[in-house]
Design a protein around this motif. Sequence first.
Motif, PDB file in Angstrom:
ATOM      1  N   MET A 133       2.121  -7.457  18.070  1.00 40.09           N
ATOM      2  CA  MET A 133       2.211  -6.689  16.828  1.00 40.09           C
ATOM      3  C   MET A 133       3.168  -7.361  15.856  1.00 40.09           C
ATOM      4  O   MET A 133       4.192  -7.911  16.261  1.00 40.09           O
ATOM      5  N   SER A 134       2.835  -7.320  14.579  1.00 41.20           N
ATOM      6  CA  SER A 134       3.685  -7.892  13.546  1.00 41.20           C
ATOM      7  C   SER A 134       4.844  -6.961  13.229  1.00 41.20           C
ATOM      8  O   SER A 134       4.764  -5.744  13.439  1.00 41.20           O
ATOM      9  N   GLU A 135       5.904  -7.541  12.710  1.00 39.39           N
ATOM     10  CA  GLU A 135       7.088  -6.748  12.383  1.00 39.39           C
ATOM     11  C   GLU A 135       6.857  -5.937  11.118  1.00 39.39           C
ATOM     12  O   GLU A 135       6.388  -6.464  10.101  1.00 39.39           O
ATOM     13  N   VAL A 136       7.201  -4.668  11.171  1.00 40.23           N
ATOM     14  CA  VAL A 136       7.079  -3.781  10.019  1.00 40.23           C
ATOM     15  C   VAL A 136       8.263  -4.026   9.081  1.00 40.23           C
ATOM     16  O   VAL A 136       9.397  -4.156   9.538  1.00 40.23           O
ATOM     17  N   PRO A 137       8.026  -4.101   7.756  1.00 37.20           N
ATOM     18  CA  PRO A 137       9.152  -4.250   6.828  1.00 37.20           C
ATOM     19  C   PRO A 137      10.174  -3.128   7.016  1.00 37.20           C
ATOM     20  O   PRO A 137       9.803  -1.972   7.229  1.00 37.20           O
ATOM     21  N   ALA A 138      11.437  -3.487   6.911  1.00 39.44           N
ATOM     22  CA  ALA A 138      12.490  -2.487   7.101  1.00 39.44           C
ATOM     23  C   ALA A 138      12.653  -1.583   5.891  1.00 39.44           C
ATOM     24  O   ALA A 138      13.230  -0.500   5.991  1.00 39.44           O
ATOM     25  N   SER A 139      12.149  -2.021   4.733  1.00 41.07           N
ATOM     26  CA  SER A 139      12.376  -1.287   3.481  1.00 41.07           C
ATOM     27  C   SER A 139      11.075  -0.716   2.923  1.00 41.07           C
ATOM     28  O   SER A 139      10.021  -1.358   2.996  1.00 41.07           O
ATOM     29  N   ALA A 140      11.194   0.470   2.338  1.00 38.28           N
ATOM     30  CA  ALA A 140      10.041   1.113   1.721  1.00 38.28           C
ATOM     31  C   ALA A 140      10.465   1.867   0.475  1.00 38.28           C
ATOM     32  O   ALA A 140      11.566   2.425   0.406  1.00 38.28           O
ATOM     33  N   MET A 141       9.583   1.885  -0.510  1.00 37.68           N
ATOM     34  CA  MET A 141       9.770   2.661  -1.725  1.00 37.68           C
ATOM     35  C   MET A 141       8.955   3.938  -1.623  1.00 37.68           C
ATOM     36  O   MET A 141       7.768   3.906  -1.269  1.00 37.68           O
ATOM     37  N   VAL A 142       9.597   5.069  -1.888  1.00 38.87           N
ATOM     38  CA  VAL A 142       8.903   6.355  -1.939  1.00 38.87           C
ATOM     39  C   VAL A 142       8.779   6.767  -3.395  1.00 38.87           C
ATOM     40  O   VAL A 142       9.790   6.982  -4.079  1.00 38.87           O
ATOM     41  N   LEU A 143       7.556   6.847  -3.886  1.00 38.47           N
ATOM     42  CA  LEU A 143       7.315   7.219  -5.285  1.00 38.47           C
ATOM     43  C   LEU A 143       7.360   8.736  -5.402  1.00 38.47           C
ATOM     44  O   LEU A 143       6.439   9.435  -4.972  1.00 38.47           O
ATOM     45  N   ALA A 144       8.457   9.238  -5.977  1.00 43.46           N
ATOM     46  CA  ALA A 144       8.704  10.688  -5.975  1.00 43.46           C
ATOM     47  C   ALA A 144       9.108  11.219  -7.347  1.00 43.46           C
ATOM     48  O   ALA A 144       9.650  12.311  -7.447  1.00 43.46           O
ATOM     49  N   ALA A 145       8.842  10.451  -8.418  1.00 40.91           N
ATOM     50  CA  ALA A 145       9.357  10.816  -9.736  1.00 40.91           C
ATOM     51  C   ALA A 145       8.357  11.550 -10.612  1.00 40.91           C
ATOM     52  O   ALA A 145       8.686  11.922 -11.736  1.00 40.91           O
ATOM     53  N   GLY A 146       7.135  11.756 -10.135  1.00 33.77           N
ATOM     54  CA  GLY A 146       6.106  12.359 -10.979  1.00 33.77           C
ATOM     55  C   GLY A 146       6.418  13.788 -11.408  1.00 33.77           C
ATOM     56  O   GLY A 146       7.208  14.498 -10.769  1.00 33.77           O
ATOM     57  N   LEU A 147       5.752  14.214 -12.478  1.00 35.54           N
ATOM     58  CA  LEU A 147       5.990  15.554 -13.027  1.00 35.54           C
ATOM     59  C   LEU A 147       5.258  16.644 -12.250  1.00 35.54           C
ATOM     60  O   LEU A 147       5.593  17.823 -12.370  1.00 35.54           O
ATOM     61  N   GLY A 148       4.245  16.292 -11.502  1.00 42.37           N
ATOM     62  CA  GLY A 148       3.527  17.280 -10.706  1.00 42.37           C
ATOM     63  C   GLY A 148       2.742  18.280 -11.519  1.00 42.37           C
ATOM     64  O   GLY A 148       2.572  19.432 -11.100  1.00 42.37           O
ATOM     65  N   LYS A 149       2.194  17.855 -12.663  1.00 41.55           N
ATOM     66  CA  LYS A 149       1.473  18.794 -13.527  1.00 41.55           C
ATOM     67  C   LYS A 149       0.248  19.382 -12.844  1.00 41.55           C
ATOM     68  O   LYS A 149      -0.079  20.563 -13.031  1.00 41.55           O
ATOM     69  N   ARG A 150      -0.452  18.594 -12.040  1.00 41.35           N
ATOM     70  CA  ARG A 150      -1.656  19.092 -11.370  1.00 41.35           C
ATOM     71  C   ARG A 150      -1.325  20.050 -10.232  1.00 41.35           C
ATOM     72  O   ARG A 150      -2.209  20.743  -9.725  1.00 41.35           O
ATOM     73  N   MET A 151      -0.056  20.095  -9.855  1.00 34.79           N
ATOM     74  CA  MET A 151       0.372  20.957  -8.758  1.00 34.79           C
ATOM     75  C   MET A 151       0.890  22.313  -9.258  1.00 34.79           C
ATOM     76  O   MET A 151       1.292  23.161  -8.467  1.00 34.79           O
ATOM     77  N   LYS A 163       9.354   6.438   8.985  1.00 32.69           N
ATOM     78  CA  LYS A 163      10.296   6.367  10.117  1.00 32.69           C
ATOM     79  C   LYS A 163       9.568   6.097  11.429  1.00 32.69           C
ATOM     80  O   LYS A 163      10.053   5.327  12.273  1.00 32.69           O
ATOM     81  N   ALA A 164       8.406   6.710  11.598  1.00 35.56           N
ATOM     82  CA  ALA A 164       7.634   6.491  12.822  1.00 35.56           C
ATOM     83  C   ALA A 164       7.221   5.037  12.963  1.00 35.56           C
ATOM     84  O   ALA A 164       7.038   4.530  14.076  1.00 35.56           O
ATOM     85  N   GLY A 165       7.084   4.353  11.833  1.00 34.56           N
ATOM     86  CA  GLY A 165       6.700   2.951  11.862  1.00 34.56           C
ATOM     87  C   GLY A 165       7.860   1.993  11.976  1.00 34.56           C
ATOM     88  O   GLY A 165       7.651   0.781  12.086  1.00 34.56           O
ATOM     89  N   GLY A 166       9.093   2.503  11.909  1.00 37.41           N
ATOM     90  CA  GLY A 166      10.257   1.648  12.080  1.00 37.41           C
ATOM     91  C   GLY A 166      11.024   1.313  10.818  1.00 37.41           C
ATOM     92  O   GLY A 166      11.953   0.499  10.845  1.00 37.41           O
ATOM     93  N   LEU A 171      -0.788  -1.904   8.415  1.00 33.99           N
ATOM     94  CA  LEU A 171      -0.494  -2.732   7.246  1.00 33.99           C
ATOM     95  C   LEU A 171       0.250  -4.003   7.648  1.00 33.99           C
ATOM     96  O   LEU A 171      -0.074  -5.103   7.190  1.00 33.99           O
ATOM     97  N   ALA A 172       1.250  -3.858   8.503  1.00 33.72           N
ATOM     98  CA  ALA A 172       2.033  -5.015   8.928  1.00 33.72           C
ATOM     99  C   ALA A 172       1.179  -6.032   9.678  1.00 33.72           C
ATOM    100  O   ALA A 172       1.312  -7.252   9.468  1.00 33.72           O
ATOM    101  N   ASP A 173       0.300  -5.557  10.529  1.00 35.10           N
ATOM    102  CA  ASP A 173      -0.542  -6.458  11.315  1.00 35.10           C
ATOM    103  C   ASP A 173      -1.547  -7.205  10.442  1.00 35.10           C
ATOM    104  O   ASP A 173      -1.900  -8.354  10.738  1.00 35.10           O
ATOM    105  N   ARG A 174      -2.013  -6.572   9.388  1.00 31.73           N
ATOM    106  CA  ARG A 174      -3.032  -7.192   8.532  1.00 31.73           C
ATOM    107  C   ARG A 174      -2.417  -8.108   7.476  1.00 31.73           C
ATOM    108  O   ARG A 174      -3.095  -8.978   6.926  1.00 31.73           O
TER     109      ARG A 174
END
Length: 239
Positions: free
Chosen positions: A1-19, A47-50, A126-129
Amino acid sequence: MSEVPASAMVLAAGLGKRMRPLTATRPKPLVEVAGKTLLDRAIGTLKAGGVTQLVVNVHYMADRLEAHLNAREKQLDVRISDERELLLETGGGLTKALPLIDADPFLSINADNIWIDGPVGATQLLADRWNPQEMDALLLMVPLARANCHGGPGDFHMDAAGRLSRRKPGRVAPFVYTGFQMLSKRLFEGVAVEPFSMNRLWDRAAAEGRLYGVAHQGLWFDVGTAAAVKETEALLGVL
């Protein structure tokens, strides 16, 4: 298995108008689905992915999001990309956050979808591909027929090698983007920090033959509207 990147961006800034009306009193990532916030579900996938480092962008009700992260994520390195003054959309948000992201390539995940892993977890898939010689962006896709709570006509075609091409206007495409991707910082070279959609960079990568996809092996739910919250809860209840 390939190594999973240690860093991730969570896109959480949206206005949520449709919600709305759910987002009248809380930011969209803090909307609960079956007793758990969308933000916590997205972070749980990472977190489950490392993943050990998170960069989270904030705008609407930013203080609520920061307080939630400070209270919940004690074991992770959490960094805030502040968009209070100007909402930068997906592409601009990622571009602004790059200096805070330690890995290259890195992961990016939307905070309004739910992923349930199949035989191979989404993060590991994703990491493996990933192949840096071939690609600048690798998008996690799901077949349109398995896109729960999603009413669109599909987003991309994917050839046998995994290269992606856009759905043509008025047509249907067999794959839907799930909101989870792996990106090279090369994709952002020379890009200004301004409001723009990631579609601009995806189109550039596609034109260069460097936009790829991989099919998710588990379940996926598009939780972008208030109605989709109830529908997703009903589907999750029978799993």
